[in-house]
Design a protein around this motif. Structure first.
Motif, PDB file in Angstrom:
ATOM      1  N   ALA A   1       0.837  -1.208   0.000  1.00  0.00           N
ATOM      2  CA  ALA A   1       0.000   0.000   0.000  1.00  0.00           C
ATOM      3  C   ALA A   1       0.869   1.253   0.000  1.00  0.00           C
ATOM      4  O   ALA A   1       0.578   2.228  -0.709  1.00  0.00           O
ATOM      5  CB  ALA A   1      -0.928  -0.005   1.212  1.00  0.00           C
ATOM      6  N   THR A   2       1.946   1.229   0.766  1.00  0.00           N
ATOM      7  CA  THR A   2       2.853   2.385   0.812  1.00  0.00           C
ATOM      8  C   THR A   2       3.516   2.592  -0.544  1.00  0.00           C
ATOM      9  O   THR A   2       3.660   3.721  -1.011  1.00  0.00           O
ATOM     10  CB  THR A   2       3.924   2.188   1.896  1.00  0.00           C
ATOM     11  N   GLU A   3       3.936   1.480  -1.189  1.00  0.00           N
ATOM     12  CA  GLU A   3       4.560   1.597  -2.504  1.00  0.00           C
ATOM     13  C   GLU A   3       3.594   2.191  -3.512  1.00  0.00           C
ATOM     14  O   GLU A   3       3.964   3.046  -4.314  1.00  0.00           O
ATOM     15  CB  GLU A   3       5.032   0.225  -2.991  1.00  0.00           C
ATOM     16  N   GLN A   4       2.351   1.759  -3.498  1.00  0.00           N
ATOM     17  CA  GLN A   4       1.367   2.259  -4.462  1.00  0.00           C
ATOM     18  C   GLN A   4       1.040   3.719  -4.199  1.00  0.00           C
ATOM     19  O   GLN A   4       0.878   4.497  -5.131  1.00  0.00           O
ATOM     20  CB  GLN A   4       0.089   1.410  -4.426  1.00  0.00           C
ATOM     21  N   SER A   5       0.970   4.106  -2.902  1.00  0.00           N
ATOM     22  CA  SER A   5       0.658   5.505  -2.599  1.00  0.00           C
ATOM     23  C   SER A   5       1.834   6.412  -2.923  1.00  0.00           C
ATOM     24  O   SER A   5       1.659   7.584  -3.189  1.00  0.00           O
ATOM     25  CB  SER A   5       0.258   5.652  -1.125  1.00  0.00           C
ATOM     26  N   SER A   6       3.060   5.870  -2.902  1.00  0.00           N
ATOM     27  CA  SER A   6       4.241   6.671  -3.216  1.00  0.00           C
ATOM     28  C   SER A   6       4.422   6.843  -4.708  1.00  0.00           C
ATOM     29  O   SER A   6       5.190   7.687  -5.146  1.00  0.00           O
ATOM     30  CB  SER A   6       5.491   6.014  -2.643  1.00  0.00           C
ATOM     31  N   GLY A   7       3.784   6.005  -5.508  1.00  0.00           N
ATOM     32  CA  GLY A   7       3.879   6.134  -6.960  1.00  0.00           C
ATOM     33  C   GLY A   7       4.444   4.898  -7.605  1.00  0.00           C
ATOM     34  O   GLY A   7       5.065   4.070  -6.947  1.00  0.00           O
ATOM     35  N   PRO A   8       4.222   4.798  -8.914  1.00  0.00           N
ATOM     36  CA  PRO A   8       4.695   3.605  -9.623  1.00  0.00           C
ATOM     37  C   PRO A   8       6.219   3.513  -9.687  1.00  0.00           C
ATOM     38  O   PRO A   8       6.768   2.421  -9.754  1.00  0.00           O
ATOM     39  CB  PRO A   8       4.083   3.743 -11.011  1.00  0.00           C
ATOM     40  N   ASP A   9       6.898   4.646  -9.672  1.00  0.00           N
ATOM     41  CA  ASP A   9       8.367   4.602  -9.721  1.00  0.00           C
ATOM     42  C   ASP A   9       8.948   3.918  -8.489  1.00  0.00           C
ATOM     43  O   ASP A   9       9.906   3.149  -8.589  1.00  0.00           O
ATOM     44  CB  ASP A   9       8.944   6.016  -9.848  1.00  0.00           C
ATOM     45  N   VAL A  10       8.368   4.191  -7.330  1.00  0.00           N
ATOM     46  CA  VAL A  10       8.841   3.569  -6.097  1.00  0.00           C
ATOM     47  C   VAL A  10       8.562   2.065  -6.142  1.00  0.00           C
ATOM     48  O   VAL A  10       9.410   1.254  -5.762  1.00  0.00           O
ATOM     49  CB  VAL A  10       8.180   4.226  -4.861  1.00  0.00           C
ATOM     50  N   ALA A  11       7.396   1.667  -6.637  1.00  0.00           N
ATOM     51  CA  ALA A  11       7.063   0.247  -6.731  1.00  0.00           C
ATOM     52  C   ALA A  11       8.022  -0.468  -7.683  1.00  0.00           C
ATOM     53  O   ALA A  11       8.478  -1.584  -7.400  1.00  0.00           O
ATOM     54  CB  ALA A  11       5.620   0.072  -7.206  1.00  0.00           C
ATOM     55  N   GLU A  12       8.359   0.166  -8.806  1.00  0.00           N
ATOM     56  CA  GLU A  12       9.316  -0.438  -9.744  1.00  0.00           C
ATOM     57  C   GLU A  12      10.701  -0.544  -9.121  1.00  0.00           C
ATOM     58  O   GLU A  12      11.402  -1.543  -9.310  1.00  0.00           O
ATOM     59  CB  GLU A  12       9.381   0.388 -11.030  1.00  0.00           C
ATOM     60  N   LEU A  13      11.099   0.486  -8.378  1.00  0.00           N
ATOM     61  CA  LEU A  13      12.395   0.473  -7.706  1.00  0.00           C
ATOM     62  C   LEU A  13      12.457  -0.677  -6.704  1.00  0.00           C
ATOM     63  O   LEU A  13      13.428  -1.437  -6.677  1.00  0.00           O
ATOM     64  CB  LEU A  13      12.641   1.806  -6.990  1.00  0.00           C
ATOM     65  N   ARG A  14      11.423  -0.828  -5.891  1.00  0.00           N
ATOM     66  CA  ARG A  14      11.383  -1.909  -4.894  1.00  0.00           C
ATOM     67  C   ARG A  14      11.418  -3.279  -5.576  1.00  0.00           C
ATOM     68  O   ARG A  14      12.122  -4.184  -5.135  1.00  0.00           O
ATOM     69  CB  ARG A  14      10.131  -1.814  -4.030  1.00  0.00           C
ATOM     70  N   SER A  15      10.670  -3.427  -6.653  1.00  0.00           N
ATOM     71  CA  SER A  15      10.642  -4.697  -7.378  1.00  0.00           C
ATOM     72  C   SER A  15      12.019  -5.029  -7.951  1.00  0.00           C
ATOM     73  O   SER A  15      12.499  -6.157  -7.854  1.00  0.00           O
ATOM     74  CB  SER A  15       9.599  -4.636  -8.489  1.00  0.00           C
ATOM     75  N   SER A  16      12.669  -4.042  -8.544  1.00  0.00           N
ATOM     76  CA  SER A  16      14.007  -4.242  -9.090  1.00  0.00           C
ATOM     77  C   SER A  16      14.995  -4.584  -7.976  1.00  0.00           C
ATOM     78  O   SER A  16      15.829  -5.479  -8.124  1.00  0.00           O
ATOM     79  CB  SER A  16      14.466  -2.988  -9.829  1.00  0.00           C
ATOM     80  N   ALA A  17      14.891  -3.891  -6.860  1.00  0.00           N
ATOM     81  CA  ALA A  17      15.787  -4.145  -5.730  1.00  0.00           C
ATOM     82  C   ALA A  17      15.602  -5.564  -5.203  1.00  0.00           C
ATOM     83  O   ALA A  17      16.579  -6.241  -4.861  1.00  0.00           O
ATOM     84  CB  ALA A  17      15.543  -3.121  -4.616  1.00  0.00           C
ATOM     85  N   ARG A  18      14.363  -6.064  -5.170  1.00  0.00           N
ATOM     86  CA  ARG A  18      14.115  -7.430  -4.692  1.00  0.00           C
ATOM     87  C   ARG A  18      14.759  -8.451  -5.633  1.00  0.00           C
ATOM     88  O   ARG A  18      15.313  -9.447  -5.188  1.00  0.00           O
ATOM     89  CB  ARG A  18      12.621  -7.681  -4.551  1.00  0.00           C
ATOM     90  N   GLY A  19      14.686  -8.195  -6.932  1.00  0.00           N
ATOM     91  CA  GLY A  19      15.338  -9.091  -7.897  1.00  0.00           C
ATOM     92  C   GLY A  19      16.848  -9.104  -7.723  1.00  0.00           C
ATOM     93  O   GLY A  19      17.479 -10.168  -7.709  1.00  0.00           O
ATOM     94  N   TRP A  20      17.428  -7.927  -7.584  1.00  0.00           N
ATOM     95  CA  TRP A  20      18.870  -7.842  -7.397  1.00  0.00           C
ATOM     96  C   TRP A  20      19.303  -8.433  -6.067  1.00  0.00           C
ATOM     97  O   TRP A  20      20.397  -8.970  -5.932  1.00  0.00           O
ATOM     98  CB  TRP A  20      19.360  -6.402  -7.524  1.00  0.00           C
ATOM     99  N   HIS A  21      18.423  -8.330  -5.071  1.00  0.00           N
ATOM    100  CA  HIS A  21      18.764  -8.892  -3.769  1.00  0.00           C
ATOM    101  C   HIS A  21      18.942 -10.410  -3.876  1.00  0.00           C
ATOM    102  O   HIS A  21      19.844 -10.980  -3.252  1.00  0.00           O
ATOM    103  CB  HIS A  21      17.674  -8.541  -2.747  1.00  0.00           C
TER     104      HIS A  21
END
Length: 190
Positions: free
Chosen positions: A7-27
């Protein structure tokens, strides 16, 4: 917790959600690199020790530095993949969602670069296992024939025979009589 994060990612915007998703993949990639570093450390500890002592110590230091770099990279990327500040709204002074994306992007790029640096350091450390082995101190061979075995040093011979220096005398054996040839450390009874 996961619902709150989404919910926080969606309220912060799609760019934040994409960043988090990319970070999880790299992790996930980083965890594989940490495992690779551990495996290389285990393989390195089982090496035969042909390399000089200073090179072995350098390899050990490089593996430890690679581990530290990989851990730092993992922390940077994990802090963007699963932020602990996800429930709080960014302060206006930090630039809001745009500031969060810029900061997160810097952390992610730095973490990725450090991950690649860790892999390079491990590659350098493990390259010491390719150090040439010292030549054997003995040039002795044992040649087996149907009539017995001869032990000595190989000498020059023509293409159809094997010549040995056995206790100061020359022994020439035709190749068709040779059943086996193997290096030995010493001759027992020659």
């Amino acid at each position: 917790m996961t619902d709150t994060l989404a919910a926080t990612e969606q309220s912060s915007g799609p760019d934040v959600a994409e960043l988090r998703s990319s970070a999880r993949g790299w992790h996930g990639v980083q965890l594989a690199v940490l495992g690779f570093i551990g495996l290389c450390g285990a393989l390195q500890s089982g090496s035969d020790g042909a390399a000089p002592g200073w090179l072995q110590r350098l390899a050990g230091v490089l593996v430890l530095v690679a581990l530290a770099v990989a851990c730092l990279a993992t922390v940077l990327v994990a802090s963007e993949a699963w932020p602990v500040h996800a429930g709080r709204r960014p302060a206006p002074a930090t630039g809001g969602a745009d500031g969060e994306v810029r900061r997160g992007g810097r952390h992610l790029r730095t973490g990725i670069a450090l991950t690649f640096l860790a892999v390079v350091l491990v590659a350098l450390a493990t390259s010491t296992s390719w150090w040439p082995k010292a030549a054997q101190s003995s040039d002795l061979v044992e040649v087996s024939t149907s009539q017995g075995s001869f032990c000595g040093t190989l000498t020059a011979s023509d293409g159809g025979s094997v010549s040995l220096d056995v206790a100061g005398r020359s022994v020439v054996l035709p190749l068709d009589r040779v059943a086996g040839l193997r290096p030995v450390a010493s001759c027992s009874g020659g």
